[in-house]
Motif scaffolding. Structure first.
Motif, mmCIF file in Angstrom:
data_model
loop_
_atom_site.group_PDB
_atom_site.id
_atom_site.type_symbol
_atom_site.label_atom_id
_atom_site.label_comp_id
_atom_site.label_asym_id
_atom_site.label_seq_id
_atom_site.Cartn_x
_atom_site.Cartn_y
_atom_site.Cartn_z
ATOM 1 N N GLN A 65 45.739 39.908 48.086
ATOM 2 C CA GLN A 65 45.780 38.675 47.299
ATOM 3 C C GLN A 65 45.217 38.889 45.893
ATOM 4 N N ASP A 66 44.176 39.686 45.766
ATOM 5 C CA ASP A 66 43.629 39.973 44.431
ATOM 6 C C ASP A 66 44.662 40.680 43.570
ATOM 7 N N THR A 67 45.405 41.606 44.185
ATOM 8 C CA THR A 67 46.437 42.341 43.448
ATOM 9 C C THR A 67 47.580 41.424 43.040
ATOM 10 N N LEU A 68 48.005 40.567 43.968
ATOM 11 C CA LEU A 68 49.090 39.625 43.665
ATOM 12 C C LEU A 68 48.682 38.646 42.579
ATOM 13 N N THR A 69 47.443 38.186 42.623
ATOM 14 C CA THR A 69 46.961 37.243 41.612
ATOM 15 C C THR A 69 46.939 37.892 40.236
ATOM 16 N N ALA A 70 46.401 39.098 40.158
ATOM 17 C CA ALA A 70 46.361 39.802 38.872
ATOM 18 C C ALA A 70 47.764 40.067 38.356
ATOM 19 N N GLY A 71 48.703 40.358 39.263
ATOM 20 C CA GLY A 71 50.075 40.698 38.878
ATOM 21 C C GLY A 71 50.912 39.528 38.429
ATOM 22 N N GLY A 120 36.753 43.587 37.374
ATOM 23 C CA GLY A 120 37.449 42.349 37.065
ATOM 24 C C GLY A 120 38.647 42.089 37.962
ATOM 25 N N GLY A 121 38.759 40.848 38.483
ATOM 26 C CA GLY A 121 39.879 40.452 39.315
ATOM 27 C C GLY A 121 39.677 40.705 40.796
ATOM 28 N N HIS A 122 38.649 41.487 41.164
ATOM 29 C CA HIS A 122 38.366 41.780 42.573
ATOM 30 C C HIS A 122 37.412 40.735 43.142
ATOM 31 N N ARG A 386 47.969 44.997 35.822
ATOM 32 C CA ARG A 386 47.348 45.839 36.851
ATOM 33 C C ARG A 386 45.953 45.361 37.202
ATOM 34 N N LEU A 387 45.683 45.278 38.498
ATOM 35 C CA LEU A 387 44.325 45.036 38.959
ATOM 36 C C LEU A 387 43.510 46.313 38.776
ATOM 37 N N ALA A 388 42.312 46.162 38.261
ATOM 38 C CA ALA A 388 41.460 47.313 37.969
ATOM 39 C C ALA A 388 41.348 48.263 39.162
ATOM 40 N N SER A 389 41.404 49.561 38.875
ATOM 41 C CA SER A 389 41.209 50.647 39.842
ATOM 42 C C SER A 389 42.300 50.754 40.902
#
Length: 537
Positions: A65-71, A120-122, A386-389
């Motif tokens: 979900q964190d990745t989808l939100t950042a994307g 950030g974003g995690h 991109r979500l960090a890392s």
């Protein structure tokens, strides 16, 4: 002209390329081409860490979900899930290869628990790291493994020129367009070599050098993207160049990154008067996603006329800062900045390309026999931001999936016994014209920074496109009429990538993620990739 034959040709020596080489070395002969020395790569410059669910307090669903939100709605959920769920296994690969990660400490004692930080974003702490040079630790460990592997030939200072496809070897070939290798220039001898392979993988990294200010290494000129485009592969989402919010602002340092992990440990972005400003823009403050932070800094600088903003770490203990961020701490000291007592001056810079050669979850492109992995690929993991890392993670997951797919069909791959046409090119060089080439390089980078930067408009993009068309024409003339030279090859590639990036930006009639256009400030209800194909633009 020398000809080299192998089972798998890997163009690029970053983490993705090295991981793929190690995964396939038991199956056959592997050649890895490094553009400069094998240590020259964006991977080795990655500071923050690699993301993976390693704690009981975390979950695959939360990472997803964190990745989808950042994307910003543009990620491919099936791809994200595939990569997130295999991440712990890829961490095991790294530790089995000998990579070290920092462990938690209780007082002065180390524990057996890996130290997890947050960026950030995690929503959770899930970033594994080695001090503040995680990419370097991973890359140098994999590189040592590659150098000692008898089935892998590492060839340094080879500039890939163009991919070779079956139609060029045999015009009567009725098979679909198939990649059978590439031509590459030896920087040491000036000779062009031919490489023939059953499968070719592009692991050439990003394209930050298309911009004037970047955190990237000097060779990040989008070579793989340009080469794939020239043979007809689909290219997607080049408008999404992520600007890292915090590069060190100093006249003697143009590309030193100040890791997002500093904000993960409590760093606060402030203006010249010491006022924290990120809460005005996002509820997560300084831990907001990168696109939000970069635009916010850009807005603060434009509003006040300031040359930079500042990252304040002074509330943290000096010894902690020296231990957790030794590279950054010492680099700042070189420039007279003690980050334990002084805020660090920072500005945004072009950092990570979320678009690239369009592939599936395993790095398969439209062209038979051609794969793309790591930053040069557009897999659908990053979407519009991109979500960090997640970048080092993608290097390992695409390399793993690519290796598994190639192994699955290993016996069906055949090495062509036909010789490609001999490489021919003018042998005349002109020192005066080489100076012009350097000027054109600089013009592209300034043009992209000014017209295709953090905030865009149709008028700016159209101006950039008009000039880039002229530069492309001039570059083609230089390439066709002058002796082959690394500077000409890189100019040719950044001109193509810059032009395609502007084309993608003009086609996107909305603002989404990294891409912000003043003429289309709202996000569309439906999310679509921007795809360009040679001859169909």
């Amino acid at each position: 002209m020398s000809t080299h034959r192998c089972d798998i040709l890997i163009i690029g020596s970053g983490t993705a390329g090295l991981a793929l080489a190690l995964k396939l070395s038991e199956n056959g002969k592997v050649i890895v081409l490094a553009k400069e020395s094998a240590g020259g790569t964006n991977s080795a410059m990655a500071q923050g860490g690699i993301s993976a669910v390693m704690s009981e307090e975390d979950s695959f669903e939360a990472h997803l979900q964190d990745t989808l939100t950042a994307g910003a709605g543009l990620c491919k959920e099936t791809v994200v899930r595939n990569y997130v769920e295999q991440a712990p296994d890829r961490i095991k690969d790294l530790t089995n290869w000998g990579v070290h990660f920092d462990v938690r400490r209780r007082g002065s004692e180390e524990t057996n628990e890996v130290d997890l930080t947050r960026e950030g974003g995690h929503s959770k702490r899930r970033i594994l790291h080695f001090e503040d040079q995680t990419g370097l630790e991973i890359h140098r460990t994999l590189l040592a493994r590659v150098r000692e592997n008898p089935n892998i030939t590492l060839m340094e200072k080879y500039y890939a020129i163009d991919l070779i496809v079956n139609k060029e070897v045999d015009p009567a070939d009725m098979d679909p367009v198939t990649c059978i290798g590439c031509y590459a220039l030896s920087k040491d001898t000036g000779e062009v070599h031919t490489f023939i392979a059953k499968n070719t993988a592009l692991a050439t990294g990003g394209a930050g050098k298309v911009y004037l200010y970047t955190s990237n290494w000097g060779g990040a000129t989008g070579d793989g993207i340009a080469m794939a485009y020239r043979v007809g592969a689909r290219i997607a989402n080049l408008e999404f160049m992520q600007f890292h919010p915090t590069c060190l602002f100093h006249r003697e340092s143009r590309n030193f990154l100040i890791s997002e992990a500093l904000r993960g440990e409590g760093g606060e972005l402030i203006d010249s008067k010491g006022n924290a400003f990120m809460r005005k823009y996002h509820e997560l403050g300084s831990l907001a996603p990168r696109d939000v932070v970069a635009r916010s800094i850009d807005n603060e600088m434009k509003k006040t006329g300031a040359e930079c903003v500042y990252l304040d770490m002074t509330k943290l203990d000096r010894e902690f800062l020296k231990q957790r961020f030794p590279t950054i701490f010492n680099k700042c000291l070189e420039f007279g900045i003690d980050m334990s007592t002084q805020p660090i001056p920072v500005v945004p810079a072009a950092h990570y390309l979320c678009g690239g050669v369009l592939t599936d979850v395993s790095g398969r492109t439209d062209i038979t026999g051609l794969w793309a992995i790591g930053e040069t690929a557009c897999t659908g993991l990053h979407g519009a931001n991109r979500l960090a890392s997640n970048s080092l993670l993608e290097c390992l997951t695409t390399a793993h999936n690519c290796a598994e797919e190639i192994k699955k069909h290993w016996d069906s791959y055949k090495l062509t016994d036909k010789e490609p046409k001999a490489w021919t090119h003018p042998q005349e060089s002109n020192d005066d014209e080489m100076i012009v080439i350097n000027h054109m390089w600089d013009e592209i980078r300034r043009l992209m920074w000014n017209y295709m930067g953090i905030v865009r408009s149709n008028k700016r993009l159209e101006r950039a496109q008009h000039r880039l068309k002229n530069i492309l024409s001039e570059t083609k003339e230089y390439y066709s009429n002058m002796k082959i030279h690394p500077d000409i090859l890189e100019l040719r590639n950044i001109a193509i990538v810059a032009d395609l990036s502007v084309e993608c930006a003009l086609r996107r009639h909305e603002s989404r993620g990294i891409h912000y256009n003043l003429d289309y400030p709202e996000k569309s209800k439906t999310a679509q990739d921007t795809i360009v194909v040679r001859g169909l633009n």
